[in-house]
Scaffold this active site. Structure first.
Site, PDB file in Angstrom:
ATOM      1  N   ALA A 253     -29.270  11.580  11.119  1.00 22.56           N
ATOM      2  CA  ALA A 253     -30.666  11.580  11.561  1.00 22.56           C
ATOM      3  C   ALA A 253     -31.126  12.961  12.008  1.00 22.56           C
ATOM      4  O   ALA A 253     -30.427  13.647  12.754  1.00 22.56           O
ATOM      5  CB  ALA A 253     -30.853  10.593  12.710  1.00 22.56           C
TER       6      ALA A 253
ATOM      7  N   GLY B 123     -26.002  16.472  17.098  1.00 20.97           N
ATOM      8  CA  GLY B 123     -24.985  16.837  16.113  1.00 20.97           C
ATOM      9  C   GLY B 123     -25.591  17.280  14.796  1.00 20.97           C
ATOM     10  O   GLY B 123     -25.151  18.266  14.186  1.00 20.97           O
ATOM     11  N   CYS B 124     -26.602  16.573  14.350  1.00 16.30           N
ATOM     12  CA  CYS B 124     -27.245  16.907  13.074  1.00 16.30           C
ATOM     13  C   CYS B 124     -27.990  18.232  13.172  1.00 16.30           C
ATOM     14  O   CYS B 124     -28.037  19.003  12.208  1.00 16.30           O
ATOM     15  CB  CYS B 124     -28.182  15.780  12.642  1.00 16.30           C
ATOM     16  SG  CYS B 124     -27.294  14.232  12.359  1.00 16.30           S
ATOM     17  N   THR B 125     -28.538  18.523  14.348  1.00 11.76           N
ATOM     18  CA  THR B 125     -29.203  19.810  14.565  1.00 11.76           C
ATOM     19  C   THR B 125     -28.182  20.936  14.484  1.00 11.76           C
ATOM     20  O   THR B 125     -28.418  21.955  13.822  1.00 11.76           O
ATOM     21  CB  THR B 125     -29.928  19.824  15.928  1.00 11.76           C
ATOM     22  OG1 THR B 125     -30.947  18.818  15.906  1.00 11.76           O
ATOM     23  CG2 THR B 125     -30.550  21.179  16.215  1.00 11.76           C
TER      24      THR B 125
ATOM     25  N   ALA C 134     -27.200  21.409  10.800  1.00 12.77           N
ATOM     26  CA  ALA C 134     -28.276  22.018  10.007  1.00 12.77           C
ATOM     27  C   ALA C 134     -28.459  23.490  10.369  1.00 12.77           C
ATOM     28  O   ALA C 134     -28.687  24.331   9.487  1.00 12.77           O
ATOM     29  CB  ALA C 134     -29.572  21.246  10.216  1.00 12.77           C
TER      30      ALA C 134
END
Length: 158
Positions: free
Chosen positions: A44, A49-51, A54
């Site tokens: 998401a 974590g995804c930030t 990315a």
């Protein structure tokens, strides 16, 4: 449970909307450009974590591009959320949304996983490296958000 891709498999093509609603396809990145594509799957946008992941890809984008790799991030998010994510974090990677989860499933990146000790169904953080000929060169599943890009660069000998 979806089968995971293995090196030598043909990578499933996809055409998904990016943060601006424009269609991005795997075939479009491979067609006649002789480039390889790193397709990474994350749960998401706008989550810690995804930030981190990315931002790590963005920080290493020039290095990867110079080595002949394009990077596409895939999540079940809609383009509007991807645009907020990109703008808030100044991301340079191409982000595409797969709300139907068809591409996530085709790549083996959606299914049962462990989350805080419980079995849940969701996006399995994964990275698939697709060669210029459209075949899978590497497939990494259940990767960590932090440190994965550095490990990937090492594994690809860049």
């Amino acid at each position: 449970m979806t089968d995971r891709l293995q090196p030598g498999d043909t990578a499933p093509d996809f055409s998904l909307p990016d943060a601006d609603g424009k269609q991005v396809s795997l075939a479009g990145h491979l067609a006649g450009q002789g480039r390889k594509v790193i397709v990474y799957f994350y749960p998401a946008a706008l989550t810690p974590g995804c930030t981190k992941q990315a931002c790590d890809f963005t920080d290493n984008l020039d290095l990867l591009a110079d080595a002949g790799y394009d990077v596409i991030g895939v999540s079940p998010d809609k383009p509007e959320k991807l645009a907020r994510f990109r703008d808030k974090e100044s991301l340079k990677v191409t982000l595409v949304g797969d709300p139907s989860k068809e591409t996530l499933e085709a790549y083996g990146a959606f299914g049962e996983k462990k989350l805080y000790g419980k079995t849940v169904t969701g996006v399995i953080r994964s990275t698939v490296v697709v060669g210029a000929d459209g075949t899978v060169e590497h497939a990494f599943y259940n990767v960590k958000a932090t440190g994965h890009v550095a490990k990937l660069i090492k594994d690809l000998a860049i």
